[in-house]
Scaffold this active site. Structure first.
Site, mmCIF file in Angstrom:
data_model
loop_
_atom_site.group_PDB
_atom_site.id
_atom_site.type_symbol
_atom_site.label_atom_id
_atom_site.label_comp_id
_atom_site.label_asym_id
_atom_site.label_seq_id
_atom_site.Cartn_x
_atom_site.Cartn_y
_atom_site.Cartn_z
ATOM 1 N N LYS A 1 -26.455 -18.655 1.866
ATOM 2 C CA LYS A 1 -25.530 -17.809 1.096
ATOM 3 C C LYS A 1 -26.351 -16.865 0.230
ATOM 4 O O LYS A 1 -27.321 -17.283 -0.410
ATOM 5 C CB LYS A 1 -24.651 -18.691 0.208
ATOM 6 C CG LYS A 1 -23.920 -17.949 -0.915
ATOM 7 C CD LYS A 1 -23.530 -18.902 -2.038
ATOM 8 C CE LYS A 1 -24.702 -19.538 -2.694
ATOM 9 N NZ LYS A 1 -25.078 -18.961 -4.000
ATOM 10 N N ASP B 1 -19.608 -24.300 -4.941
ATOM 11 C CA ASP B 1 -19.908 -23.357 -3.856
ATOM 12 C C ASP B 1 -19.407 -23.822 -2.492
ATOM 13 O O ASP B 1 -19.470 -23.055 -1.526
ATOM 14 C CB ASP B 1 -21.423 -23.123 -3.757
ATOM 15 C CG ASP B 1 -21.921 -22.061 -4.721
ATOM 16 O OD1 ASP B 1 -21.082 -21.337 -5.285
ATOM 17 O OD2 ASP B 1 -23.146 -21.954 -4.898
#
Length: 282
Positions: A10, A128
């Site tokens: 990410k 997340d």
């Protein structure tokens, strides 16, 4: 049957810290893409859950219930033999553990033909993890529960560099001097999105540099490379990324960094545009 899942890195193109709740959670506003480099997880049905870890970044990765992939299986209430091939450095600001958990959830749901847990349950694994179930260009707000899919990621040539230092996220947030900062200047003009991203921030970059000054060295080296359009830290660090103007500049930058600092982790990558979670094998 086994299921193989890909857990991409990410990248926080922006990360604005806009406040802090009474329970201590920080409020964020972040623009995120996912890279075509990451970890790989192989899942097989088993009577009890067992995790094996291999790969260049396997050292120190727990294989018990401390690992989020094991917690993901526990959340679903299923058991599996899990093999995690770890390519991404830990505590690096690129969502390695969260992406592993999200990919494991997706793969186990496929393996056992069960639906994903509720968003609230997924959030319990980590702020997340819901984000890492997405692909393309994503805006993340709140503590990670407010997600807006913005379509395919813009085409870009990326370089990611980690100086092999771990920056604990709580340490970085604790060192943040101001926790009430402006949100992103939205909407973005898609015709000059690199310029728009450059005008935004990562509010965690300064406290991370204070904790690990080598991050500033990484950023300086990236910014000095020909063809670098933007260099910034991702997440809470210590991984930094650069957007390069073309593939040649991208490859030259990686080669230069690997020569100058062979001890650093440096990779060339592109942003994922589609769903590349899993594939079944027999």
């Amino acid at each position: 049957m086994t299921v193989e899942v890909f857990a991409p890195a990410k990248i926080n193109l922006t990360l604005h810290v806009t406040g802090q709740r009474s329970d201590g959670y920080h409020l964020l506003d972040s623009l995120v893409v996912f890279a075509d480099v990451g970890d790989r997880i192989t899942l097989t049905k088993a009577a009890e859950t067992r995790l094996e870890v291999s790969g260049p970044c396997a050292a120190g990765v727990p294989t018990d219930a401390r690992n989020l992939v094991v917690k993901a299986a526990q959340l679903l209430g299923v058991t599996a033999h899990i093999h995690l091939h770890k390519n991404l450095p830990a505590a690096a600001g690129i969502g390695g553990g969260s992406s592993d958990a999200a990919a494991t959830l997706s793969g186990l749901c496929q393996l056992y033909c069960v639906p994903l847990p509720t968003p609230e349950a997924v959030l319990s694994l980590g702020a997340d993890v819901p984000l890492c179930l997405k692909r393309g260009l994503v805006r993340m707000e709140g503590i990670g529960e407010q997600l807006s899919a913005l379509g395919p990621s813009p085409g870009m040539h990326l370089v990611m560099v980690n100086p092999r230092v771990e920056v604990p996220t709580p340490t970085v947030f604790k060192a943040l001097s101001c926790k009430e900062n402006p949100a992103m200047n939205w909407p973005m003009n898609p015709t000059d999105w690199v310029l728009w991203v450059a005008k935004q921030r990562n509010d965690l970059e300064a406290p991370a540099v204070s904790a690990e000054p080598v991050i500033a060295d990484v950023l300086a080296m990236l910014r000095a490379q020909p063809g670098c359009q933007l260099a910034r830290m991702s997440g809470s660090g210590a991984t930094c990324f650069a957007i390069m103007e073309d593939a040649q500049a991208q490859q030259n930058t990686v080669a230069h960094i690997k020569t100058a600092h062979p001890e650093w982790w440096a990779v060339a990558c592109k942003a994922l545009t589609g769903d590349q979670f899993s594939r079944e094998t027999t």
